[in-house]
Design an enzyme around this catalytic site. Structure first.
Site, PDB file in Angstrom:
ATOM      1  CB  THR A   1     -69.419  70.276  91.546  1.00 23.92           C
ATOM      2  OG1 THR A   1     -69.557  70.061  92.722  1.00 23.92           O
ATOM      3  CG2 THR A   1     -69.940  69.347  90.646  1.00 23.92           C
TER       4      THR A   1
ATOM      5  CG  ASP B   1     -63.302  77.455  94.568  1.00 23.74           C
ATOM      6  OD1 ASP B   1     -64.060  77.518  93.617  1.00 23.74           O
ATOM      7  OD2 ASP B   1     -62.577  78.015  95.266  1.00 23.74           O
TER       8      ASP B   1
ATOM      9  CB  ALA C   1     -62.873  69.325  91.794  1.00 20.76           C
TER      10      ALA C   1
ATOM     11  CG  LEU D   1     -44.525  67.866  99.974  1.00 17.93           C
ATOM     12  CD1 LEU D   1     -45.119  66.802 100.916  1.00 17.93           C
ATOM     13  CD2 LEU D   1     -43.108  68.199 100.139  1.00 17.93           C
ATOM     14  N   GLY D   2     -45.717  69.320  95.568  1.00 13.30           N
ATOM     15  CA  GLY D   2     -45.986  69.064  94.201  1.00 13.30           C
ATOM     16  C   GLY D   2     -45.204  70.462  93.277  1.00 13.30           C
TER      17      GLY D   2
ATOM     18  CD  GLU E   1     -51.214  83.458 100.647  1.00 13.62           C
ATOM     19  OE1 GLU E   1     -51.915  83.038  99.525  1.00 13.62           O
ATOM     20  OE2 GLU E   1     -51.523  83.068 101.638  1.00 13.62           O
TER      21      GLU E   1
ATOM     22  CG  HIS F   1     -48.133  74.779 102.427  1.00 12.25           C
ATOM     23  ND1 HIS F   1     -48.674  73.631 102.042  1.00 12.25           N
ATOM     24  CD2 HIS F   1     -49.334  75.499 102.247  1.00 12.25           C
ATOM     25  CE1 HIS F   1     -49.961  73.567 101.700  1.00 12.25           C
ATOM     26  NE2 HIS F   1     -50.348  75.157 101.951  1.00 12.25           N
TER      27      HIS F   1
ATOM     28  NE  ARG G   1     -49.892  83.817  94.537  1.00  8.96           N
ATOM     29  CZ  ARG G   1     -50.739  83.234  93.755  1.00  8.96           C
ATOM     30  NH1 ARG G   1     -51.185  83.872  92.761  1.00  8.96           N
ATOM     31  NH2 ARG G   1     -50.997  82.080  93.805  1.00  8.96           N
TER      32      ARG G   1
ATOM     33  CD1 TRP H   1     -20.135  73.380 142.000  1.00  3.74           C
ATOM     34  CD2 TRP H   1     -20.210  71.032 142.376  1.00  3.74           C
ATOM     35  NE1 TRP H   1     -18.838  72.586 142.224  1.00  3.74           N
ATOM     36  CE2 TRP H   1     -18.759  71.328 142.254  1.00  3.74           C
ATOM     37  CE3 TRP H   1     -20.812  69.544 142.622  1.00  3.74           C
ATOM     38  CZ2 TRP H   1     -17.877  70.514 142.614  1.00  3.74           C
ATOM     39  CZ3 TRP H   1     -19.770  68.769 142.784  1.00  3.74           C
ATOM     40  CH2 TRP H   1     -18.359  68.863 142.732  1.00  3.74           C
TER      41      TRP H   1
HETATM   42  C1  BG6 Z   1     -53.240  77.110 101.004  1.00  2.00           C
HETATM   43  C2  BG6 Z   1     -53.643  78.022 102.174  1.00  2.00           C
HETATM   44  O1  BG6 Z   1     -52.733  75.809 101.437  1.00  2.00           O
HETATM   45  O2  BG6 Z   1     -52.214  77.607 100.280  1.00  2.00           O
HETATM   46  C3  BG6 Z   1     -53.862  79.529 101.439  1.00  2.00           C
HETATM   47  O3  BG6 Z   1     -54.813  77.439 102.820  1.00  2.00           O
HETATM   48  C4  BG6 Z   1     -52.825  79.761 100.625  1.00  2.00           C
HETATM   49  O4  BG6 Z   1     -54.291  80.214 102.591  1.00  2.00           O
HETATM   50  C5  BG6 Z   1     -52.174  78.969  99.904  1.00  2.00           C
HETATM   51  O5  BG6 Z   1     -53.091  81.154  99.961  1.00  2.00           O
HETATM   52  C6  BG6 Z   1     -51.094  79.437  98.866  1.00  2.00           C
HETATM   53  O6  BG6 Z   1     -50.926  78.534  98.101  1.00  2.00           O
HETATM   54  P1  BG6 Z   1     -49.981  78.863  96.586  1.00  2.00           P
HETATM   55  O7  BG6 Z   1     -49.828  77.697  95.998  1.00  2.00           O
HETATM   56  O8  BG6 Z   1     -50.958  80.059  96.126  1.00  2.00           O
HETATM   57  O9  BG6 Z   1     -48.421  79.472  97.132  1.00  2.00           O
END
Ligand code: BG6
Length: 804
Positions: A46, A48, A50, A218-219, A255, A279, A377, A630
């Site tokens: 339940t 975030d 998920a 990685l996904g 970001e 990451h 972003r 040396w």
């Molecule tokens: C998460 C970090 O692993 O990756 C966050 O904990 C970050 O702080 C997020 O905002 C960024 O992921 P994405 O998929 O939005 O680039």
């Protein structure tokens, strides 16, 4: 029953076994009489993550796999009551969506099936786990199925891992013929030590092949495409993917959001632990690793990745620049109830310069950057190629596909930004890339859009035919045993080995404050020189010192005076080093002009590091080709040991300059596989080498230091070796570890034409005072025995050592 971590000792074996087991389990499915069932247990169902991604990912898996011979059951679990949990899950299940190209009737039918197969249950006590296990067994039997495996997805805070792991291991493992997979979400530790601890605890419950540590990058479709792209474009990339052609690599996650609402987590971690250690490092290894022959072999990929980790050069304090958005401390005070005078040092922005010590990447800067509250972003990897072309026709005649003068780059555009979709971009003047046509399509032109200095039309640009969220891809990879999309224990620890020393050295660093968003202007821009990274802009208060501000180094001139009747040069460290480097270069030029060669004997330890770096970075006329290097002394450790003086010389000087290898003379402390054994006669051998090459054993310049106990070279107080007599080189004993040393003797040092003694730092203040007053007492203070027979002695002391 505790799982035997037997395979940990033979990682190669488990990997092969794992692959075999995976393939056998999946392919054997249809061959069985009873169809198999996979149970997926989502812990934290339940929460975030998920709600946002995992249920959708599970639904996606169901859509992909249903009808291929697998039965599924989904158990959403949490600590909340059954009623509340059921309600929360019903809402999430209602919001699930199908891919855009699926007919709505079909979608509704599959969604209803999925809802039917999903249930909520509270999972808290060991009894709850046991009951879950029994229920799965009973249901499988009741439906005439066979259990294929169980996936436990732990979307819970890390402090809960160990308890849950214990419960799964003791009460909820499937029977022997079915597999177990346990999925874990970061953070996996806070530094090397905590990561090791957590890994050891988890390793006592699960085998390595049972654990799937998620790094959601990685996904990401583009990240998952890096290796296939490198593989499918081998012919074009083979000659390009190296230091001869790559100018730099940028790995970036910017970001706009800040850390508000998450400061209790963020305060503990900061941007390096939150984003760079995982990451961006994962992405770095995908770009930098050697490409395995078979990129679809998870074992080969993981092995090559590990090798990439091992080639990363250790980070130094000056490899990083840090920032913090101005509102951050206020947010922390509010959210964590801190007092008004609380100021956090946690960085929310970091730029890091990474170098890789292998033949492919030597000298290529890899820039890693991430930050919160920035102007946009976007995440991407940019590989910028060198350009040696000169175009004769004017720019208006340049044609993107032909002109060699336009920038040449490959961009793995991970997401967001101006393009607002994942994409792979290749400059048209590089090559036309191959991407799998079923899943990647050419991006349609967007007039006016420029990316990285070029209009979009100057790139071959491809984006996924169907955008897929990272978690859906990873859940599918868990099901298909694609271990290379996950972080193994070995790779995780390798990453912490790399990052922990930097994190330690930055622990008390004050970050640069930035306003956030577009207002940041150029404040966070940074640049590199050699291995140093620094902000491009000085802070205004540094440029304009107020009336009470502390004096800056440049306010002082170099001071010349006498110390122990010899010339003393004193200055702030930077000037002092610059002066000493200049003096050494002048001595080298003179010696080469007169004798054709320059014999320089160098001390080790920390004081000369800045000198070596200065010589390496700023002395272009130094006659290195005619210089013999040396060692003044050496610790009895192998030459590749980080404690070795030679290693320091190698890292900070030799690898940056061109000294012929036959002019480099390390001390022979490691002969016949032994360290400084008397009978190996290393000291005699070095003395012979000196006598053979250095006229009269008289070095042109000897660089010494002074220890806080008055030692110099490796000649220590109360230890007679090397203070007088005939021996040129001696074995000595240091009071501090490593105890065994080899050293030039005082008589040999005193034959030098010039001896420079470099003394830096407040720690040396006391001994500097003392030695200024004592006479010739080398037994008590070996440094007092340094008095060249006919050469010159010069003291180089910084203000901290000299004035305190
Ligand atoms: C998460 C970090 O692993 O990756 C966050 O904990 C970050 O702080 C997020 O905002 C960024 O992921 P994405 O998929 O939005 O680039």
């Amino acid at each position: 029953m505790s799982a035997e971590p037997h395979f940990k000792r033979r990682p190669g074996v488990w990997k092969m076994l794992m692959a075999a087991v995976c393939v056998a389990l999946l392919s054997g499915l249809q061959a069985q009489d009873h169809p198999g069932q996979v149970s997926i247990i989502l812990l934290g169902a339940t929460g975030d993550l998920a709600r946002k991604y995992l249920w959708q990912g599970l639904f996606h898996l169901y859509l992909e796999e249903v009808g291929k011979g697998h039965h599924f059951r989904f158990h959403g679990t949490a600590l909340t009551s059954t009623e509340q949990g059921q309600e929360a899950i019903a809402k999430v299940l209602e919001s699930l969506s199908c891919p855009g190209d699926m007919a709505s009737g079909h979608c509704a039918e599959l969604k209803a099936q999925f809802q039917q197969l999903s249930e909520y249950r509270r999972l808290k006590t060991p009894e709850d786990y046991l009951a879950l296990s029994k229920d799965i067994e009973a249901q499988v039997e009741h439906e005439g199925l066979r259990e294929t495996g169980r996936i436990f997805y732990l979307s819970v805070p890390p402090f809960a891992y160990v308890d849950i792991a214990r419960n799964i291991n003791s009460s909820c493992r499937p029977g022997a013929s079915a597999w177990l997979r346990v999925v874990l979400e970061k953070p996996f530790g806070h530094d090397l030590h905590s990561a090791q601890q957590l890994a050891a605890e988890l390793g006592s419950f699960f085998r390595e092949e049972e654990m799937y540590r998620v790094d959601h990058y990685l996904g990401k479709q583009v990240v998952a495409q890096i290796l296939p792209f490198r593989d499918q474009n081998r012919a074009a990339l083979d000659g390009l993917w190296n230091r001869h052609h790559v100018e730099r690599v940028e790995i970036v996650m910017k970001e706009t959001l800040d850390a508000e609402g998450r400061t209790s987590f963020y305060e503990e971690y900061g941007v390096i632990r939150d984003v760079l250690q995982n990451h961006l490092t994962e992405v770095l290894t995908l770009v930098a690793m050697e490409l395995p022959v078979n990129t679809s072999s998870p074992e080969a990929v993981l092995q090559h990745k590990l090798q990439a980790f091992q080639a990363l050069r250790g980070l130094q304090r000056h490899s990083a620049v840090l920032g913090q958005y101005q509102a951050y401390s206020g947010q922390v005070r509010r959210e964590l109830q801190k007092p008004d005078n609380f100021h956090s040092l946690t960085p929310t922005f970091a730029g890091i310069l990474v170098h890789i010590d292998n033949l492919r990447w030597e000298g290529v800067p890899f820039i890693l950057m991430s930050g919160k509250a920035l102007d946009e972003r976007v995440s991407y990897v940019r590989i910028l190629f060198k350009n040696q072309a000169f175009c004769v026709q004017s720019e208006k005649h340049w044609v993107a596909a032909q002109s060699r003068c336009l920038p040449r780059q490959i961009i793995f555009y991970i997401g967001h930004g101006e393009l607002d979709s994942p994409a792979v971009l290749v400059s048209r003047n590089l090559f036309r890339p191959t991407l799998p046509s079923a899943s990647w399509k050419e991006v349609e032109g967007q007039p006016g859009l420029r990316l990285f200095g070029l209009p979009l039309s100057d790139y071959y640009a491809y984006s996924p035919v169907r955008e897929q969220d990272a978690y859906s891809l990873l859940i599918s990879h868990i099901f298909h045993c694609r271990k290379d999309s996950f972080v193994t224990t070995e790779n995780l620890l390798a990453s912490w080995v790399f990052w922990t020393p930097l994190l330690d050295s930055l622990a008390h660093e004050v970050p640069r404050f930035y306003p956030g968003g577009a207002e940041n202007g150029q404040l966070l821009d940074f640049e590199f020189s050699g291995s140093h990274l620094s902000f491009s802009q000085l802070l205004p208060e540094q440029l304009v010192p107020g009336p009470d501000s502390a004096p800056l180094p440049s306010d002082f001139q170099v001071l010349t005076a006498k110390y122990r009747d010899s010339p003393l040069i004193s200055a702030w460290p930077e000037e002092l080093i610059a002066r000493l480097a200049g003096d050494i270069e002048a001595a080298a030029v003179r010696a080469v002009r007169r004798f054709g060669e320059f014999h320089l004997a160098l001390s080790g330890g920390s004081s000369p590091v800045a000198l070596f770096q200065q010589l390496a970075a700023g002395h272009y006329s130094f006659p290195w080709a005619h210089t013999h290097l040396w060692l003044v002394d050496e610790r009895c450790v192998p030459l590749w040991d980080p404690e070795s003086n030679f290693q320091g010389l190698q890292t900070h000087l030799l690898q940056h300059v061109r000294v012929p290898h036959y002019n480099v003379h390390p001390m022979p402390v490691h002969r016949r596989q032994r360290l400084c054994a008397e009978e190996d006669q290393g000291a005699q051998a070095y003395a012979e080498e000196i006598s053979a090459l250095v006229t009269n054993g008289s070095f042109d310049l000897v660089l010494l230091g002074m220890g806080t106990d008055g030692h110099t070279a490796s000649l220590f107080p109360q230890s007679p070796a090397g203070l007088d007599g005939e021996q040129l080189v001696v074995l000595t004993t240091s009071p501090s570890s490593p105890h065994q040393r080899m050293s030039l003797s005082l008589p040999l040092i005193n034959r030098a034409r010039k001896v420079a003694v470099l003394v830096m730092g407040r720690m040396k203040r006391e001994i500097a005072m003392l030695v200024s007053r004592v006479g010739h007492e080398p037994k008590k203070w070996p440094i007092s025995g340094v008095l060249p027979d006919s050469g010159q002695l010069v003291w180089y002391m910084d203000y901290d050592a000299f004035l305190g």
